[in-house]
Design a protein around this motif. Structure first.
Motif, PDB file in Angstrom:
ATOM      1  N   SER A  39      56.684  39.425  40.394  1.00  0.00           N
ATOM      2  CA  SER A  39      57.764  39.523  41.374  1.00  0.00           C
ATOM      3  C   SER A  39      58.957  38.752  40.837  1.00  0.00           C
ATOM      4  CB  SER A  39      57.329  38.976  42.733  1.00  0.00           C
ATOM      5  OG  SER A  39      57.167  37.570  42.680  1.00  0.00           O
ATOM      6  N   VAL A  41      63.375  38.368  41.870  1.00  0.00           N
ATOM      7  CA  VAL A  41      64.476  38.789  42.729  1.00  0.00           C
ATOM      8  C   VAL A  41      65.819  38.498  42.086  1.00  0.00           C
ATOM      9  CG1 VAL A  41      65.580  38.490  44.968  1.00  0.00           C
ATOM     10  CG2 VAL A  41      63.084  38.472  44.811  1.00  0.00           C
ATOM     11  N   ASP A  60      56.844  43.719  44.657  1.00  0.00           N
ATOM     12  CA  ASP A  60      56.962  42.676  45.670  1.00  0.00           C
ATOM     13  C   ASP A  60      55.689  41.827  45.638  1.00  0.00           C
ATOM     14  OD1 ASP A  60      55.008  44.158  46.941  1.00  0.00           O
ATOM     15  OD2 ASP A  60      56.310  44.857  48.558  1.00  0.00           O
TER      16      ASP A  60
END
Length: 294
Positions: A39, A41, A60
């Motif tokens: 994961s 971001v 995710d």
């Protein structure tokens, strides 16, 4: 574990691909395990994943955990408990998985919801600073890793130590109850050392000394080496000698600088250690304390 005592080839999931997670994921991949998902971001995390975990799918957190045998939780301390609860709530964790976090201050208690499902839980804290670049993999060979497993679960302790050895680091057992103190000691030594060094550099630079880092680098390196080798016997300087005249000069010139309170606190602590080590006589140590207070 296989017949040789090493963890079998595992599907590894990384949550998240920050400085620590991406490097540990690469270290595990280097030993033969397969990173099946990560994961990420922020743009920095995505770039690290691309550089250190090439070809690994970006998913995710629940998606990462669901496909992994070993789930590595490399998130900030304050996010860890909520993340674990969230993964349990989404049915992303299961019995038989190895759930590992990298927090220094927490043990395996924070992973209790996963343990209740039948997962093997571990805390593996690398005692080093991370840049999130490939050179960290080389630096791990000289690093120790604090290993914590459930009290009495020797199988879990063995798995944790085996994973650390696989990554070319040295495992050190850290029992659950002392984990906060263990981390406080490391933070006090490493983080505050950086503050201390930069304060010294700023004082020199502000006084007009060129290339302050080059000036004090050998001094600081020798001081650290001597402290690790010889303990309190390595203490030097006006406080350890009881030279209150020089100490007063230091206090005078630092009076207009914001480092003065820190200097006085550390000087008093130095006097206490020097007295306890027999380097300062009690009356001389008291003179130093009086000078600092005045």
């Amino acid at each position: 574990m296989d017949a040789t005592g090493r963890p079998a080839r595992l599907a590894v999931g990384i949550i998240s691909a920050g400085r620590v997670g991406s490097v540990l994921g690469a270290a595990l991949a280097r030993t033969g395990h397969v990173v099946v998902g990560a994961s990420a971001v922020s743009s920095h995390s995505l770039r690290r994943a691309e550089e250190l975990l090439p070809g690994v799918p970006i998913l995710d957190p629940p998606g990462v955990a669901a496909i992994a045998d070993l789930v590595l939780l490399a998130v900030p301390d304050d996010e860890l408990a909520g993340l674990v609860r969230g993964l349990v709530a989404t049915n992303s964790l299961r019995a038989g998985q190895i759930i590992v976090h990298t927090s220094g201050a927490q043990g395996v208690g924070v992973l209790a919801p996963a343990a209740e499902l039948g997962a093997l839980t571990l805390a593996l804290h690398p005692v080093m600073t991370f840049t999130g670049r490939s050179e960290d993999l080389l630096r791990m060979t000289a690093a120790c890793v604090g290993v914590t497993a459930a009290d009495g679960d020797e199988a879990a302790w063995s798995v944790g130590e085996a994973l650390v050895v696989e990554m070319d680091a040295e495992p050190v057992r850290v029992p659950e109850p002392i984990r906060p103190l263990y981390h406080a000691a490391l933070a006090h030594g490493a983080n505050h050392l950086i503050t201390l060094v930069r304060d010294a550099v700023d004082l020199l630079t502000g006084a007009g000394v060129a290339d302050a880092e080059r000036l004090i680098g050998p001094l600081l390196s020798a001081a650290l080496d001597n402290a690790l080798r010889h303990g309190d016997r390595a203490l030097t300087g006006p406080v350890a000698r009881g030279d209150t005249g020089t100490l007063r000069k230091h206090l005078d010139v630092l009076a207009e600088h914001e480092v003065l309170p820190a200097y006085k606190v550390l000087a008093r602590r130095t006097a206490d250690r020097a007295e306890a080590a027999g380097l300062l006589k009690p009356d001389t140590a008291e003179d130093v304390r009086t000078t600092l207070e005045d």
